[in-house]
Scaffold this motif. Structure first.
Motif, PDB file in Angstrom:
ATOM      1  N   VAL A  24       0.852  -1.188   0.000  1.00  0.00           N
ATOM      2  CA  VAL A  24       0.000   0.000   0.000  1.00  0.00           C
ATOM      3  C   VAL A  24       0.889   1.241   0.000  1.00  0.00           C
ATOM      4  O   VAL A  24       1.757   1.386   0.865  1.00  0.00           O
ATOM      5  CB  VAL A  24      -0.945   0.015   1.219  1.00  0.00           C
ATOM      6  CG1 VAL A  24      -1.791   1.284   1.203  1.00  0.00           C
ATOM      7  CG2 VAL A  24      -1.834  -1.223   1.218  1.00  0.00           C
ATOM      8  N   LEU A  25       0.658   2.131  -0.953  1.00  0.00           N
ATOM      9  CA  LEU A  25       1.422   3.367  -1.091  1.00  0.00           C
ATOM     10  C   LEU A  25       0.627   4.519  -0.478  1.00  0.00           C
ATOM     11  O   LEU A  25      -0.530   4.751  -0.850  1.00  0.00           O
ATOM     12  CB  LEU A  25       1.705   3.650  -2.561  1.00  0.00           C
ATOM     13  CG  LEU A  25       2.378   2.515  -3.346  1.00  0.00           C
ATOM     14  CD1 LEU A  25       2.535   2.908  -4.816  1.00  0.00           C
ATOM     15  CD2 LEU A  25       3.733   2.156  -2.742  1.00  0.00           C
ATOM     16  N   ILE A  26       1.250   5.252   0.443  1.00  0.00           N
ATOM     17  CA  ILE A  26       0.564   6.310   1.190  1.00  0.00           C
ATOM     18  C   ILE A  26       1.281   7.629   0.928  1.00  0.00           C
ATOM     19  O   ILE A  26       2.415   7.828   1.364  1.00  0.00           O
ATOM     20  CB  ILE A  26       0.547   5.989   2.689  1.00  0.00           C
ATOM     21  CG1 ILE A  26       0.050   4.560   2.928  1.00  0.00           C
ATOM     22  CG2 ILE A  26      -0.314   7.002   3.443  1.00  0.00           C
ATOM     23  CD1 ILE A  26       0.352   4.034   4.311  1.00  0.00           C
ATOM     24  N   HIS A  27       0.623   8.512   0.238  1.00  0.00           N
ATOM     25  CA  HIS A  27       1.262   9.757  -0.193  1.00  0.00           C
ATOM     26  C   HIS A  27       1.362  10.773   0.929  1.00  0.00           C
ATOM     27  O   HIS A  27       0.892  10.563   2.055  1.00  0.00           O
ATOM     28  CB  HIS A  27       0.517  10.341  -1.403  1.00  0.00           C
ATOM     29  CG  HIS A  27      -0.872  10.804  -1.099  1.00  0.00           C
ATOM     30  ND1 HIS A  27      -1.149  11.984  -0.451  1.00  0.00           N
ATOM     31  CD2 HIS A  27      -2.091  10.240  -1.355  1.00  0.00           C
ATOM     32  CE1 HIS A  27      -2.448  12.147  -0.337  1.00  0.00           C
ATOM     33  NE2 HIS A  27      -3.056  11.084  -0.867  1.00  0.00           N
ATOM     34  N   GLY A  28       1.955  11.909   0.618  1.00  0.00           N
ATOM     35  CA  GLY A  28       2.202  12.941   1.611  1.00  0.00           C
ATOM     36  C   GLY A  28       1.206  14.086   1.583  1.00  0.00           C
ATOM     37  O   GLY A  28       0.253  14.105   0.786  1.00  0.00           O
ATOM     38  N   TRP A  29       1.444  15.033   2.458  1.00  0.00           N
ATOM     39  CA  TRP A  29       0.625  16.240   2.597  1.00  0.00           C
ATOM     40  C   TRP A  29       0.561  17.000   1.270  1.00  0.00           C
ATOM     41  O   TRP A  29       1.581  17.210   0.619  1.00  0.00           O
ATOM     42  CB  TRP A  29       1.248  17.125   3.680  1.00  0.00           C
ATOM     43  CG  TRP A  29       0.551  18.419   3.948  1.00  0.00           C
ATOM     44  CD1 TRP A  29      -0.565  18.621   4.699  1.00  0.00           C
ATOM     45  CD2 TRP A  29       0.945  19.717   3.480  1.00  0.00           C
ATOM     46  NE1 TRP A  29      -0.886  19.954   4.742  1.00  0.00           N
ATOM     47  CE2 TRP A  29       0.023  20.654   3.995  1.00  0.00           C
ATOM     48  CE3 TRP A  29       1.985  20.172   2.675  1.00  0.00           C
ATOM     49  CZ2 TRP A  29       0.112  22.025   3.737  1.00  0.00           C
ATOM     50  CZ3 TRP A  29       2.089  21.533   2.414  1.00  0.00           C
ATOM     51  CH2 TRP A  29       1.148  22.434   2.946  1.00  0.00           C
ATOM     52  N   SER A  30      -0.643  17.357   0.865  1.00  0.00           N
ATOM     53  CA  SER A  30      -0.935  18.133  -0.354  1.00  0.00           C
ATOM     54  C   SER A  30      -0.699  17.355  -1.641  1.00  0.00           C
ATOM     55  O   SER A  30      -0.862  17.905  -2.728  1.00  0.00           O
ATOM     56  CB  SER A  30      -0.128  19.439  -0.396  1.00  0.00           C
ATOM     57  OG  SER A  30       1.198  19.240  -0.851  1.00  0.00           O
ATOM     58  N   ALA A  31      -0.344  16.089  -1.538  1.00  0.00           N
ATOM     59  CA  ALA A  31      -0.060  15.271  -2.725  1.00  0.00           C
ATOM     60  C   ALA A  31      -1.246  14.357  -3.019  1.00  0.00           C
ATOM     61  O   ALA A  31      -2.368  14.586  -2.563  1.00  0.00           O
ATOM     62  CB  ALA A  31       1.220  14.474  -2.504  1.00  0.00           C
ATOM     63  N   SER A  32      -1.013  13.303  -3.795  1.00  0.00           N
ATOM     64  CA  SER A  32      -2.043  12.314  -4.110  1.00  0.00           C
ATOM     65  C   SER A  32      -1.363  11.021  -4.518  1.00  0.00           C
ATOM     66  O   SER A  32      -0.124  10.937  -4.560  1.00  0.00           O
ATOM     67  CB  SER A  32      -2.952  12.809  -5.247  1.00  0.00           C
ATOM     68  OG  SER A  32      -2.281  12.708  -6.496  1.00  0.00           O
ATOM     69  N   ARG A  33      -2.158  10.015  -4.830  1.00  0.00           N
ATOM     70  CA  ARG A  33      -1.616   8.736  -5.286  1.00  0.00           C
ATOM     71  C   ARG A  33      -0.733   8.915  -6.511  1.00  0.00           C
ATOM     72  O   ARG A  33       0.177   8.122  -6.761  1.00  0.00           O
ATOM     73  CB  ARG A  33      -2.758   7.776  -5.615  1.00  0.00           C
ATOM     74  CG  ARG A  33      -3.522   8.182  -6.871  1.00  0.00           C
ATOM     75  CD  ARG A  33      -4.789   7.404  -7.106  1.00  0.00           C
ATOM     76  NE  ARG A  33      -5.353   7.715  -8.422  1.00  0.00           N
ATOM     77  CZ  ARG A  33      -6.041   8.823  -8.697  1.00  0.00           C
ATOM     78  NH1 ARG A  33      -6.269   9.724  -7.750  1.00  0.00           N
ATOM     79  NH2 ARG A  33      -6.509   9.038  -9.921  1.00  0.00           N
ATOM     80  N   LYS A  34      -0.989   9.967  -7.297  1.00  0.00           N
ATOM     81  CA  LYS A  34      -0.258  10.189  -8.539  1.00  0.00           C
ATOM     82  C   LYS A  34       1.216  10.492  -8.307  1.00  0.00           C
ATOM     83  O   LYS A  34       2.025  10.363  -9.225  1.00  0.00           O
ATOM     84  CB  LYS A  34      -0.914  11.324  -9.335  1.00  0.00           C
ATOM     85  CG  LYS A  34      -2.330  11.016  -9.786  1.00  0.00           C
ATOM     86  CD  LYS A  34      -2.945  12.194 -10.514  1.00  0.00           C
ATOM     87  CE  LYS A  34      -4.380  11.931 -10.927  1.00  0.00           C
ATOM     88  NZ  LYS A  34      -4.991  13.105 -11.599  1.00  0.00           N
ATOM     89  N   ARG A  48       0.851  -7.014  -5.490  1.00  0.00           N
ATOM     90  CA  ARG A  48      -0.458  -6.365  -5.598  1.00  0.00           C
ATOM     91  C   ARG A  48      -0.311  -4.963  -4.996  1.00  0.00           C
ATOM     92  O   ARG A  48      -0.080  -4.818  -3.801  1.00  0.00           O
ATOM     93  CB  ARG A  48      -1.510  -7.172  -4.842  1.00  0.00           C
ATOM     94  CG  ARG A  48      -2.913  -6.569  -4.858  1.00  0.00           C
ATOM     95  CD  ARG A  48      -3.843  -7.380  -3.965  1.00  0.00           C
ATOM     96  NE  ARG A  48      -5.180  -6.802  -3.912  1.00  0.00           N
ATOM     97  CZ  ARG A  48      -6.145  -7.215  -3.075  1.00  0.00           C
ATOM     98  NH1 ARG A  48      -5.895  -8.211  -2.225  1.00  0.00           N
ATOM     99  NH2 ARG A  48      -7.328  -6.632  -3.083  1.00  0.00           N
ATOM    100  N   VAL A  49      -0.411  -3.967  -5.831  1.00  0.00           N
ATOM    101  CA  VAL A  49      -0.138  -2.590  -5.413  1.00  0.00           C
ATOM    102  C   VAL A  49      -1.454  -1.835  -5.254  1.00  0.00           C
ATOM    103  O   VAL A  49      -2.274  -1.792  -6.176  1.00  0.00           O
ATOM    104  CB  VAL A  49       0.760  -1.877  -6.442  1.00  0.00           C
ATOM    105  CG1 VAL A  49       1.048  -0.443  -5.988  1.00  0.00           C
ATOM    106  CG2 VAL A  49       2.062  -2.641  -6.639  1.00  0.00           C
ATOM    107  N   ILE A  50      -1.636  -1.244  -4.093  1.00  0.00           N
ATOM    108  CA  ILE A  50      -2.815  -0.422  -3.822  1.00  0.00           C
ATOM    109  C   ILE A  50      -2.344   0.993  -3.545  1.00  0.00           C
ATOM    110  O   ILE A  50      -1.492   1.212  -2.667  1.00  0.00           O
ATOM    111  CB  ILE A  50      -3.612  -0.952  -2.604  1.00  0.00           C
ATOM    112  CG1 ILE A  50      -4.144  -2.361  -2.866  1.00  0.00           C
ATOM    113  CG2 ILE A  50      -4.772  -0.002  -2.283  1.00  0.00           C
ATOM    114  CD1 ILE A  50      -3.239  -3.459  -2.359  1.00  0.00           C
ATOM    115  N   CYS A  51      -2.833   1.938  -4.290  1.00  0.00           N
ATOM    116  CA  CYS A  51      -2.535   3.341  -4.015  1.00  0.00           C
ATOM    117  C   CYS A  51      -3.862   4.077  -3.875  1.00  0.00           C
ATOM    118  O   CYS A  51      -4.808   3.803  -4.611  1.00  0.00           O
ATOM    119  CB  CYS A  51      -1.674   3.968  -5.103  1.00  0.00           C
ATOM    120  SG  CYS A  51      -2.306   3.796  -6.772  1.00  0.00           S
TER     121      CYS A  51
END
Length: 273
Positions: A24-34, A48-51
């Motif tokens: 599971v990919l967890i982005h930062g402040w003001s960001a997104s999965r992109k 198996r990648v979940i964003c």
């Protein structure tokens, strides 16, 4: 397109790619999965990648409630439960790392296979006894200035913090312009609430309680000092530290190939044990 609805009726957007052990990919402040777009395809060759987009960010609901680290950790736990993930690895960038530490504080490391932290401090604010926070000298008065900037002129604020994420030598105008565009999509009240939520935290007591293998990554040219990541390695029982010489705060973007290779080797080693 897929959405998961939380108990408090917030729609979290998520995407899945690949098969195998879940990451599971967890982005930062003001960001997104992109902001993990350079990782997804490579990781999905083996996992198996979940964003997903945190509440208030990206394509998830823009909310008035639940803008706390505790709720963000609960959202992560509930998403893991909803997707029936087992032996999951979590990768957190910046505030995403805080979410992982909050998760460990509240729920422990059960069902967690491994953790990866990307360029973060356990305590954002500095004081007389802690100089490993933001910039090494981000005390209360400077934090108040940041809060005022976020609250009164978000667009101008982005003009300063977006370039600061990257090393001075970062030379990708197209990516930089994309990051400006993504930052400007944010809702100022969400950004303000989540900055306050981060600034309140001190996760130093959590670090020795992490009972799974950890990969700590940081940029040599980040606004966090190298001693910050070295401190994390010293405090976490089973931690590997990797430095990215040409990166600032976003090695997964600035040195994506090396980052992907480093993360995949780490995950492969953990899963082989």
């Amino acid at each position: 397109m897929a959405y998961f609805r939380t108990e408090d009726h917030v729609d979290l957007y998520f995407e899945e790619e690949g098969k195998g052990k879940p990451v599971v990919l967890i982005h930062g402040w003001s960001a997104s999965r992109k902001h993990f777009k350079k990782q997804i395809n490579e990781l999905a060759k083996h996992h198996r990648v979940i964003c997903y987009d945190l509440r208030g960010h990206g394509d998830s609901s823009r909310v008035e409630q639940g803008l706390t680290m505790d709720q963000f950790a609960k959202d992560l736990r509930d998403l893991i439960t909803y997707l029936k993930l087992e032996d999951v690895s979590l990768v957190g960038w910046s505030m995403g790392t805080h979410i992982i530490w909050e998760y460990v504080k509240n729920y422990g490391c059960d069902n967690i296979e491994s953790l990866c932290f990307i360029d973060m401090t356990p305590k954002l604010l500095t004081d007389e006894e802690w100089d490993l926070g933001l910039f090494g000298d981000f005390e209360h008065e400077k934090n108040l200035g940041t809060l005022a900037s976020i609250a009164t002129d978000w667009e101008t604020h982005t003009q300063g913090f977006v370039p600061a994420m990257f090393a001075p030598t970062f030379d990708d105008p197209e990516m930089l312009q994309w990051c400006f565009g993504e930052a400007e999509k944010n809702t100022p009240h969400v950004m303000l609430a989540m900055w306050i939520a981060m600034a309140l935290q001190d996760y130093r007591e959590i670090l020795p309680k992490i009972s799974v293998p950890c990969l700590i990554t940081y940029g040599a040219k980040s606004f966090y000092r190298k001693e910050t990541s070295e401190y994390l390695q010293a405090q976490i029982p089973d931690a590997t530290l990797v430095r990215f010489e040409q990166s600032g705060h976003a090695p997964q973007i600035e040195e994506a190939e090396k980052f992907n290779d480093t993360l995949l080797k780490f995950l492969g080693k953990v899963l082989a044990v």
